[in-house]
Design a protein around this motif. Structure first.
Motif, PDB file in Angstrom:
ATOM      1  N   GLY A 249     -13.746 150.009  53.247  1.00  0.00           N
ATOM      2  CA  GLY A 249     -13.625 149.730  54.679  1.00  0.00           C
ATOM      3  C   GLY A 249     -14.342 148.436  55.037  1.00  0.00           C
ATOM      4  O   GLY A 249     -13.822 147.602  55.786  1.00  0.00           O
TER       5      GLY A 249
ATOM      6  N   GLU B 151      -6.476 155.878  51.237  1.00  0.00           N
ATOM      7  CA  GLU B 151      -5.983 155.761  52.614  1.00  0.00           C
ATOM      8  C   GLU B 151      -6.196 154.340  53.130  1.00  0.00           C
ATOM      9  O   GLU B 151      -5.311 153.747  53.758  1.00  0.00           O
ATOM     10  CB  GLU B 151      -6.729 156.764  53.503  1.00  0.00           C
ATOM     11  CG  GLU B 151      -6.182 156.796  54.926  1.00  0.00           C
ATOM     12  CD  GLU B 151      -7.101 157.533  55.885  1.00  0.00           C
ATOM     13  OE1 GLU B 151      -8.284 157.730  55.557  1.00  0.00           O
ATOM     14  OE2 GLU B 151      -6.641 157.889  56.985  1.00  0.00           O
ATOM     15  N   PHE B 152      -7.360 153.795  52.834  1.00  0.00           N
ATOM     16  CA  PHE B 152      -7.680 152.443  53.282  1.00  0.00           C
ATOM     17  C   PHE B 152      -6.803 151.398  52.587  1.00  0.00           C
ATOM     18  O   PHE B 152      -6.435 150.386  53.185  1.00  0.00           O
ATOM     19  CB  PHE B 152      -9.154 152.139  52.992  1.00  0.00           C
ATOM     20  CG  PHE B 152     -10.017 152.126  54.235  1.00  0.00           C
ATOM     21  CD1 PHE B 152      -9.586 151.513  55.398  1.00  0.00           C
ATOM     22  CD2 PHE B 152     -11.290 152.691  54.222  1.00  0.00           C
ATOM     23  CE1 PHE B 152     -10.391 151.462  56.531  1.00  0.00           C
ATOM     24  CE2 PHE B 152     -12.107 152.652  55.347  1.00  0.00           C
ATOM     25  CZ  PHE B 152     -11.656 152.046  56.503  1.00  0.00           C
TER      26      PHE B 152
ATOM     27  N   LEU C  98      -3.705 151.212  54.443  1.00  0.00           N
ATOM     28  CA  LEU C  98      -3.881 150.462  55.694  1.00  0.00           C
ATOM     29  C   LEU C  98      -3.821 148.963  55.412  1.00  0.00           C
ATOM     30  O   LEU C  98      -3.120 148.215  56.094  1.00  0.00           O
ATOM     31  CB  LEU C  98      -5.224 150.818  56.344  1.00  0.00           C
ATOM     32  CG  LEU C  98      -5.592 149.948  57.555  1.00  0.00           C
ATOM     33  CD1 LEU C  98      -4.885 150.409  58.825  1.00  0.00           C
ATOM     34  CD2 LEU C  98      -7.082 149.902  57.794  1.00  0.00           C
TER      35      LEU C  98
ATOM     36  N   VAL D 254      -8.664 153.416  60.364  1.00  0.00           N
ATOM     37  CA  VAL D 254      -8.223 154.768  60.028  1.00  0.00           C
ATOM     38  C   VAL D 254      -9.186 155.762  60.681  1.00  0.00           C
ATOM     39  O   VAL D 254     -10.254 155.388  61.152  1.00  0.00           O
ATOM     40  CB  VAL D 254      -8.117 154.990  58.499  1.00  0.00           C
ATOM     41  CG1 VAL D 254      -6.968 154.193  57.918  1.00  0.00           C
ATOM     42  CG2 VAL D 254      -9.413 154.654  57.802  1.00  0.00           C
TER      43      VAL D 254
ATOM     44  N   SER E 132     -17.241 151.290  59.150  1.00  0.00           N
ATOM     45  CA  SER E 132     -17.290 150.438  57.960  1.00  0.00           C
ATOM     46  C   SER E 132     -16.478 149.166  58.172  1.00  0.00           C
ATOM     47  O   SER E 132     -16.894 148.079  57.773  1.00  0.00           O
ATOM     48  CB  SER E 132     -16.805 151.194  56.716  1.00  0.00           C
ATOM     49  OG  SER E 132     -15.479 151.627  56.886  1.00  0.00           O
ATOM     50  N   VAL E 133     -15.320 149.306  58.824  1.00  0.00           N
ATOM     51  CA  VAL E 133     -14.496 148.118  59.067  1.00  0.00           C
ATOM     52  C   VAL E 133     -15.259 147.150  59.977  1.00  0.00           C
ATOM     53  O   VAL E 133     -15.279 145.938  59.741  1.00  0.00           O
ATOM     54  CB  VAL E 133     -13.140 148.515  59.697  1.00  0.00           C
ATOM     55  CG1 VAL E 133     -12.319 147.278  60.021  1.00  0.00           C
ATOM     56  CG2 VAL E 133     -12.368 149.422  58.743  1.00  0.00           C
TER      57      VAL E 133
END
Ligand SMILES: Cc1ncc(C[n+]2csc(CCOP(=O)(O)OP(=O)(O)O)c2C)c(N)n1
Ligand code: SF4
Lengths: 610, 350
Positions: free
Chosen positions: A276, A302-303, A306, B85, B91-92
């Motif tokens: 992330g 999942e990331f 994305l 998500v 975290s992003v």
């Protein structure tokens, strides 16, 4: 036969106990061989426990540059671990040697007539020479290296210089280490007839090669590739990628004027956060990456989906280990091919790079940032434990100062000023790659919403079927563009007339020269194709089609590359014969050639019985 | 979905220092349910940013997944947004912030997003002291997936489907305080008078600013038995400190005198009465704040206001000693050590 000398072609295996400081002594041994100009490879075979368990260090010396794992029994075993002693004894080849600590007498049942015993009372020597218990332990290792120098004719001066290099900055340690080497050397000279029938002889076969592990290559490649943002979570065998990146950054990326860091590394709470963070960094225009292994890849799925769908550059170094689940954490495999190629739910495809040597770990990691920026998508470097954590003889790391980072299609404020109609997901150039803008660039143009949900070409949320399909088709087109940018497969002898084609990738390449040689000896000339990347380039299918028998060599149970080839290139699976090794040890030429020969024998027309 | 809004601007709209009106800070037309508390939060953010005269494009709007996480679509059209998500916005945002700390990060999450799937990331982004504003639009339920109980739902409450919350609720303000947040506040989405100044203070705060905003879900959590309904919150709000943000340039004093109360009209027409204005609330004591939250909860009240602030706290970048130039702007010559250095590195492996 038995007594003829064998020069520069044998294996020495050290059996130690984890945590006893044997690693640096064993490494010194391997490096000394390299410095004598003789090709050498070294493999750690270690348990996933931290201390006390048996570990092995296998050194293969081979002047033909056959440097993959050789397999079979061992010429010289240095047995320093009581726990594994019986097994280590069994590992010695007929006529081979067992070097052991003879401070205590060996019981009768452990004396075999077919092997030669080299007993050195190492503990007793250390007890006499050193007061400090830690020194007694550490110098044991140096003493047996000294003994081996006499036994194998390793030049003592080479060892001395190595000690000097190893302890640069800690000069106080040089004299005692050389003394310990001498203790071993003297004992061996006085008690055995040196050299043994296995010995080394100076050559000039190293060229400019270096001895280094692949994780150092990846970490340093990320420094040279301009990575600045790292999120990571420790996992064997990928941890040292980040540790190396961090230590080179500490040396090379501190602003001399302010003492501040030109990089940021966060040890995340888990792999979900690690990727992330890298994605957040990539989204905001920094070169960002993370490194992990199997279980981490599972968590990152999942990331990754994305980043694929939202089209965000990010680099992932996957140092593969034996799965599934926790599997064998300290053993090697190439078993994440499919889970990485198609990571995440929905129709996803990712870019994979398959380095074969530490130098390629460097190159491909540095290159991954360009590819990922250019294609605005994740790029995964598929290395493995063997390549990542073992020292390999490798071409040196190379960088050309003329090389400029390719940041891809990022619009500047000026370009935005001029732009008539910016659409984040509009395919202006027809290559499937759209223009992106970074937050903070322009006061009124270019802002858009990044999301994992379907949208139209202007990045506006849309559930219209046409919009979704258009987007998915464009992503597919981008993928075809990607195939043209990937490093091409390497063909060893072009499309010659050999009947057999061997297809391989990644660290399996270590065994390939020897495989070719073994098969040639058995009367099977082969052509080689090394796949360097996914998506596959146009050159791959013709190679397969032009050979009657094609073998795909890989280190997993299910033939994952074979599946990917048949799936992506619509090749008849019957055309591709799997050559699989998945015991957690790196694949050997012998294993490959045995499987190829057996398969070929089955294919030979049966002789008519009259 | 987002719809285009009319670009019409009244000529007499007040302008800020940048010459922009609050309309320049708006986003797309909301598609949330009419009356959703999240829309009030969006509107408060628009006002806060306009009043602070921040350039809209210097803001990054970060979010996870949920109705609340959709909200950033509905403010600041000229800012980049990122719907990441579910639960992993922290975290992003961390990565984005590391890459460019010149932007203002306004993050929006839900109580499902932050207290369930994202609790780990929430806790860790707090302890890393990232310089950001972290808003949780807290409605006690999962809105987007239609009404399941969130981990912040009080023990004993029921959701619309009749499921009883059996377990201890997670209080995100207490968690943030424990994890070392340097700014912690709780507000009610309908109380703009309180929310806007707190948002302004949070945005100006150098460090991690957390605001838990009680934001009723009109569709799934506005029924008898809920402790996040308009009716319930109206009756049970106790204000700790009504804070007004005092920017460097001009002094603003609080409009509600101590000891009085004021009726505030919510966007759905209901009236919220703020009780007990405590001007002397001590915002410098982390442990007392946790205690006060708990004490009011015992009384069935929700303590709102700025609960804790440490204006001297360091940010992640300061702690990490990162360079002043944003990392995404550093040029190749400073990042790549070059051919010559690589030569000596190679030599160390011979
Ligand atoms: C990994 C994953 N699991 C589940 C979901 C489904 N999901 C979407 S939103 C949501 C809950 C949102 O609740 P909250 O964060 O409280 O926001 P609200 O809608 O109430 O504003 C869930 C469970 C998802 N998108 N991703
Ligand atoms: S479902 Fe609830 S939270 Fe979601 S938009 Fe409607 S009112 Fe708001």
């Amino acid at each position: 036969m038995m007594n003829s000398n064998v020069v520069n072609d044998f294996v020495v295996k050290f059996a130690n106990t984890n945590g006893t400081g044997s690693a640096s002594a064993n490494n010194m041994f391997a490096k000394a061989i390299m410095r004598m100009g003789i090709p050498v490879s070294a493999k750690n075979i270690f348990p996933s426990n931290i201390q006390g368990a048996p570990t092995w260090y296998e050194v293969r010396i081979n002047e033909n540059n056959f440097l993959g794992r050789r397999g079979g029994k061992t010429e010289i075993v240095v047995a320093m671990n009581a726990q594994s002693f019986v097994a280590d004894l069994e590992d010695v080849k007929d006529g081979g040697y067992l070097l052991y600590d003879s401070s205590k007498k060996l019981p009768e049942h452990l004396i075999h007539s077919n092997i030669n015993y080299l007993g050195i009372p190492i503990s007793a020597i250390c007890l006499k020479e050193y007061k400090n218990p830690r020194q007694r332990q550490l110098f044991k290792n140096v003493i047996y290296v000294g003994a081996l120098a006499a036994l194998l004719e390793i030049e003592f001066d080479v060892l001395k210089t190595l000690v000097g290099d190893q302890f640069k900055g800690k000069e106080k340690l040089i004299t005692p280490n050389i003394y310990a080497l001498e203790l071993g050397y003297q004992y061996a000279t006085n008690h055995f007839s040196c050299p043994l029938r296995y010995k080394v002889e100076r050559r000039d076969l190293i060229d400019n090669r270096i001895m280094v592990d692949g994780n150092t290559g990846c970490g340093l490649g990320a420094v040279y590739g301009g990575a600045t943002v790292v999120g990571w979570y420790p996992i064997t065998p990928s941890t040292s990628v980040i540790e190396k990146f961090a230590s080179y950054c500490e040396r090379l990326r501190i602003d001399p004027a302010t003492g501040k860091k030109n990089f940021a590394i966060v040890q995340a709470e888990d792999e979900l956060a690690a990727i992330g963070m890298a994605i957040g960094g990539g989204w905001n225009g920094a070169r960002a990456f993370t490194a992990t292994s199997g279980p981490g890849v599972s968590l990152m799925q999942e990331f990754l989906g994305l980043a694929y769908f939202a089209e965000i550059p990010v680099v992932l170094v996957n140092v593969q280990r034996a799965g599934p689940s926790t599997g064998m954490p300290t053993r090697t495999q190439q078993s994440d091919i499919l889970s990485c190629a198609y990571a995440s739910h929905g129709d996803t495809k990712h870019i994979l790079l398959f380095p074969q040597s530490p130098a390629e770990c460097f190159d491909m990691t540095a290159q991954a940032f360009d590819l990922s920026d250019r294609l605005q998508t994740p790029v995964i470097i598929m290395t493995d434990l063997d390549l990542g954590m073992n020292d390999h003889l490798s071409p040196p790391f190379l960088w050309n100062d003329k090389q400029k980072y390719d940041l891809g299609k990022v619009l500047s404020i000026r370009e935005l000023d001029e732009a008539q109609n910016f659409g984040r997901y509009t395919d202006v150039d027809g290559d499937g790659i759209c223009y992106r803008t970074l937050a903070g660039t322009h006061p009124s143009k270019g802002a858009f919403f990044t999301r994992g949900t379907s949208r139209n070409t202007k990045a506006v949320y849309s559930e219209k079927s046409e919009d979704y399909v258009e987007n998915m088709q464009r992503l597919e087109k981008k993928y075809r563009t990607a195939a043209t940018l990937m490093p091409k497969a390497e063909m060893s002898s072009g499309l010659s007339n050999a009947q057999i084609g061997l297809v391989y990738y990644g660290s399996s390449g270590q065994a390939i020269n020897e495989t070719k040689h073994l098969l040639q000896e058995k009367g099977f000339p082969v052509d080689l194709m090394r796949i360097k990347a996914f998506p596959f380039g146009n050159e791959i299918k013709p190679f397969i089609e032009s050979h009657d028998m094609v073998f795909v060599i890989e280190q997993n149970r299910d033939g994952q590359m074979r599946m990917l080839l048949t799936n992506e290139l619509e090749i008849d699976p019957a055309k591709l014969n799997p050559v699989l090794c998945y015991d957690g040890l790196s694949i050997s030429a012998q294993e490959i050639s045995d499987i190829v020969c057996t398969t070929m024998a089955k294919k030979q027309p049966k002789q008519e019985v009259v | 979905m987002s719809f285009a809004k009319s670009k019409f601007q009244h000529k007499k709209l007040p302008v800020n220092d940048l010459g922009l009106t609050y309309r320049d800070y708006e986003g797309a037309l909301s598609t949330l349910c009419a009356g959703c508390g999240h829309d009030s939060i969006s509107s408060a953010i628009v006002h806060a940013c306009a009043e602070l005269s921040i350039e809209p494009h210097k803001i990054a709007k970060m979010s996870g997944i949920g109705c609340s996480s959709k909200a950033p679509n509905y403010f600041l059209n000229n800012a980049h947004g990122f719907n990441s998500v579910h639960g992993r916005m922290p975290s992003v945002t961390t990565g984005a912030n590391l890459a460019n700390d010149d932007l203002t990060y306004i993050a929006m999450s839900g109580d499902g997003d932050s207290a369930s799937i994202g609790l780990g990331q929430f806790a860790h982004v707090v302890r890393r002291q990232l310089n950001m504003v972290y808003i949780v639009a807290n409605n006690g339920v999962y809105g987007l997936t239609k009404g399941q109980l969130a981990a912040t739902a009080d023990k004993g409450v029921k959701n619309k489907g009749g499921d009883l919350s059996l377990f201890t609720d997670i209080d995100l303000c207490t968690t943030a305080l424990q994890m070392g947040a340097s700014f912690v506040a709780r507000c009610f989405s309908g109380d703009k008078a309180q929310l806007v100044p707190i948002l302004k203070a949070a945005i100006s705060h150098q460090g991690f600013a957390f605001i838990d905003i009680i934001s009723p879900c009109v569709t799934f959590n506005n029924h008898p038995g809920s402790t996040r309904s308009y009716d319930y919150v109206q009756e049970h709000v106790a204000t700790g400190a009504v804070t007004d943000f005092v920017p460097v340039k001009e002094e603003i004093t609080t409009k509600i005198p101590a000891g009085q109360f004021e009726d505030i009209c919510l966007h759905d027409g209901s009236v919220l009465r703020l009780h007990k204005v405590k001007n002397d609330y001590d915002t410098s004591n982390r442990y007392k704040a946790m205690n006060d939250i708990e004490e009011h909860k015992q009384k069935g009240e929700i303590l709102t206001g700025l609960l804790y602030i440490d204006p001297t706290a360091s940010t992640f970048h300061e702690l990490n000693n990162t360079t002043d130039t944003p990392l995404n702007k550093i040029k190749q010559d400073l990042l790549c050590p070059g051919e010559r250095v690589l030569g000596t590195i190679n030599d160390s492996f011979r």
